[in-house]
Design a protein around this motif. Sequence first.
Motif, mmCIF file in Angstrom:
data_model
loop_
_atom_site.group_PDB
_atom_site.id
_atom_site.type_symbol
_atom_site.label_atom_id
_atom_site.label_comp_id
_atom_site.label_asym_id
_atom_site.label_seq_id
_atom_site.Cartn_x
_atom_site.Cartn_y
_atom_site.Cartn_z
ATOM 1 N N ALA A 73 -49.648 4.991 -95.074
ATOM 2 C CA ALA A 73 -49.464 5.315 -96.496
ATOM 3 C C ALA A 73 -48.040 4.990 -96.933
ATOM 4 O O ALA A 73 -47.822 4.479 -98.030
ATOM 5 C CB ALA A 73 -49.784 6.791 -96.743
ATOM 6 N N GLN A 74 -47.079 5.275 -96.081
ATOM 7 C CA GLN A 74 -45.687 4.977 -96.414
ATOM 8 C C GLN A 74 -45.468 3.468 -96.516
ATOM 9 O O GLN A 74 -44.788 2.995 -97.423
ATOM 10 C CB GLN A 74 -44.756 5.556 -95.351
ATOM 11 C CG GLN A 74 -43.313 5.286 -95.663
ATOM 12 C CD GLN A 74 -42.482 6.529 -95.625
ATOM 13 O OE1 GLN A 74 -42.950 7.579 -95.237
ATOM 14 N NE2 GLN A 74 -41.261 6.422 -96.047
ATOM 15 N N ARG A 75 -46.050 2.687 -95.634
ATOM 16 C CA ARG A 75 -45.927 1.218 -95.715
ATOM 17 C C ARG A 75 -46.529 0.694 -97.012
ATOM 18 O O ARG A 75 -45.971 -0.184 -97.662
ATOM 19 C CB ARG A 75 -46.590 0.563 -94.502
ATOM 20 C CG ARG A 75 -45.798 0.723 -93.218
ATOM 21 C CD ARG A 75 -46.286 -0.236 -92.153
ATOM 22 N NE ARG A 75 -47.694 -0.077 -91.845
ATOM 23 C CZ ARG A 75 -48.187 0.662 -90.858
ATOM 24 N NH1 ARG A 75 -47.374 1.311 -90.058
ATOM 25 N NH2 ARG A 75 -49.475 0.734 -90.648
ATOM 26 N N ARG A 76 -47.678 1.249 -97.416
ATOM 27 C CA ARG A 76 -48.327 0.821 -98.661
ATOM 28 C C ARG A 76 -47.422 1.131 -99.857
ATOM 29 O O ARG A 76 -47.243 0.293 -100.739
ATOM 30 C CB ARG A 76 -49.683 1.507 -98.814
ATOM 31 C CG ARG A 76 -50.440 1.049 -100.057
ATOM 32 C CD ARG A 76 -51.790 1.740 -100.218
ATOM 33 N NE ARG A 76 -51.621 3.173 -100.456
ATOM 34 C CZ ARG A 76 -51.908 4.149 -99.599
ATOM 35 N NH1 ARG A 76 -52.393 3.879 -98.413
ATOM 36 N NH2 ARG A 76 -51.714 5.413 -99.899
ATOM 37 N N ARG A 77 -46.815 2.311 -99.892
ATOM 38 C CA ARG A 77 -45.936 2.673 -101.006
ATOM 39 C C ARG A 77 -44.731 1.739 -101.079
ATOM 40 O O ARG A 77 -44.315 1.353 -102.160
ATOM 41 C CB ARG A 77 -45.493 4.131 -100.870
ATOM 42 C CG ARG A 77 -46.624 5.115 -101.169
ATOM 43 C CD ARG A 77 -46.122 6.544 -101.235
ATOM 44 N NE ARG A 77 -45.648 7.041 -99.959
ATOM 45 C CZ ARG A 77 -46.379 7.669 -99.054
ATOM 46 N NH1 ARG A 77 -47.653 7.881 -99.272
ATOM 47 N NH2 ARG A 77 -45.862 8.109 -97.934
ATOM 48 N N ARG A 78 -44.196 1.355 -99.921
ATOM 49 C CA ARG A 78 -43.061 0.418 -99.919
ATOM 50 C C ARG A 78 -43.486 -0.936 -100.483
ATOM 51 O O ARG A 78 -42.759 -1.543 -101.242
ATOM 52 C CB ARG A 78 -42.505 0.255 -98.515
ATOM 53 C CG ARG A 78 -41.523 1.338 -98.123
ATOM 54 C CD ARG A 78 -40.697 0.921 -96.917
ATOM 55 N NE ARG A 78 -41.486 0.484 -95.801
ATOM 56 C CZ ARG A 78 -41.843 1.236 -94.760
ATOM 57 N NH1 ARG A 78 -41.477 2.484 -94.700
ATOM 58 N NH2 ARG A 78 -42.563 0.740 -93.780
ATOM 59 N N ARG A 79 -44.659 -1.420 -100.085
ATOM 60 C CA ARG A 79 -45.155 -2.709 -100.605
ATOM 61 C C ARG A 79 -45.310 -2.651 -102.115
ATOM 62 O O ARG A 79 -45.108 -3.641 -102.811
ATOM 63 C CB ARG A 79 -46.491 -3.069 -99.960
ATOM 64 C CG ARG A 79 -46.380 -3.671 -98.588
ATOM 65 C CD ARG A 79 -47.682 -4.326 -98.157
ATOM 66 N NE ARG A 79 -48.839 -3.448 -98.266
ATOM 67 C CZ ARG A 79 -49.284 -2.637 -97.306
ATOM 68 N NH1 ARG A 79 -48.659 -2.577 -96.146
ATOM 69 N NH2 ARG A 79 -50.348 -1.883 -97.490
ATOM 70 N N GLU A 80 -45.678 -1.491 -102.629
ATOM 71 C CA GLU A 80 -45.852 -1.327 -104.068
ATOM 72 C C GLU A 80 -44.526 -1.131 -104.782
ATOM 73 O O GLU A 80 -44.486 -0.993 -105.998
ATOM 74 C CB GLU A 80 -46.776 -0.135 -104.338
ATOM 75 C CG GLU A 80 -48.194 -0.336 -103.845
ATOM 76 C CD GLU A 80 -49.019 0.934 -103.884
ATOM 77 O OE1 GLU A 80 -48.483 2.009 -104.221
ATOM 78 O OE2 GLU A 80 -50.219 0.849 -103.567
ATOM 79 N N ARG A 82 -42.482 1.427 -104.450
ATOM 80 C CA ARG A 82 -42.121 2.830 -104.674
ATOM 81 C C ARG A 82 -41.180 3.293 -103.570
ATOM 82 O O ARG A 82 -41.350 2.949 -102.408
ATOM 83 C CB ARG A 82 -43.369 3.706 -104.688
ATOM 84 C CG ARG A 82 -44.288 3.340 -105.833
ATOM 85 C CD ARG A 82 -45.431 4.289 -106.008
ATOM 86 N NE ARG A 82 -46.056 4.706 -104.761
ATOM 87 C CZ ARG A 82 -47.233 5.305 -104.688
ATOM 88 N NH1 ARG A 82 -47.899 5.560 -105.786
ATOM 89 N NH2 ARG A 82 -47.746 5.648 -103.533
ATOM 90 N N ARG A 83 -40.214 4.064 -103.949
ATOM 91 C CA ARG A 83 -39.281 4.630 -102.973
ATOM 92 C C ARG A 83 -39.445 6.136 -102.955
ATOM 93 O O ARG A 83 -39.542 6.767 -103.995
ATOM 94 C CB ARG A 83 -37.848 4.281 -103.338
ATOM 95 C CG ARG A 83 -37.594 2.809 -103.249
ATOM 96 C CD ARG A 83 -36.168 2.518 -103.528
ATOM 97 N NE ARG A 83 -35.962 1.086 -103.494
ATOM 98 C CZ ARG A 83 -34.798 0.525 -103.479
ATOM 99 N NH1 ARG A 83 -33.716 1.261 -103.500
ATOM 100 N NH2 ARG A 83 -34.689 -0.777 -103.450
ATOM 101 N N GLU A 84 -39.455 6.671 -101.778
ATOM 102 C CA GLU A 84 -39.577 8.109 -101.609
ATOM 103 C C GLU A 84 -38.586 8.564 -100.552
ATOM 104 O O GLU A 84 -38.506 7.957 -99.488
ATOM 105 C CB GLU A 84 -40.985 8.474 -101.154
ATOM 106 C CG GLU A 84 -42.047 8.134 -102.157
ATOM 107 C CD GLU A 84 -43.427 8.519 -101.655
ATOM 108 O OE1 GLU A 84 -43.526 9.375 -100.757
ATOM 109 O OE2 GLU A 84 -44.391 7.943 -102.170
#
Length: 103
Positions: A73-80, A82-84
Amino acid sequence: MELPDPPTAIFCANDRTAWGSYRALASLGASIPQDCTIIGFDDQETLAPYLDPGLTTMTPVRADGPPVRGDPAQRRRRREGRREPIQCSLVQRGSVTTAKVPA
């Protein structure tokens, strides 16, 4: 490291990169941590504790405690894009020394 005022610390994006820094410094005759502090990120259990000296590193953790290792899920957010922020804990080993303050 060959500059007149060489760096005193290297923060690496992961522990394997830190291992490369160990090797590069050794090839220059530099000593860890006396000449340069090295800090890694991800606390690879098969690498970080076995470097000489042991690698000080950051372990990313979830809110519920277990380490984050290849979280899809974290890899997907980075590709999109988004930073968290993530929580990390410091694993102290021998690759860090006290800061050198210029005179």
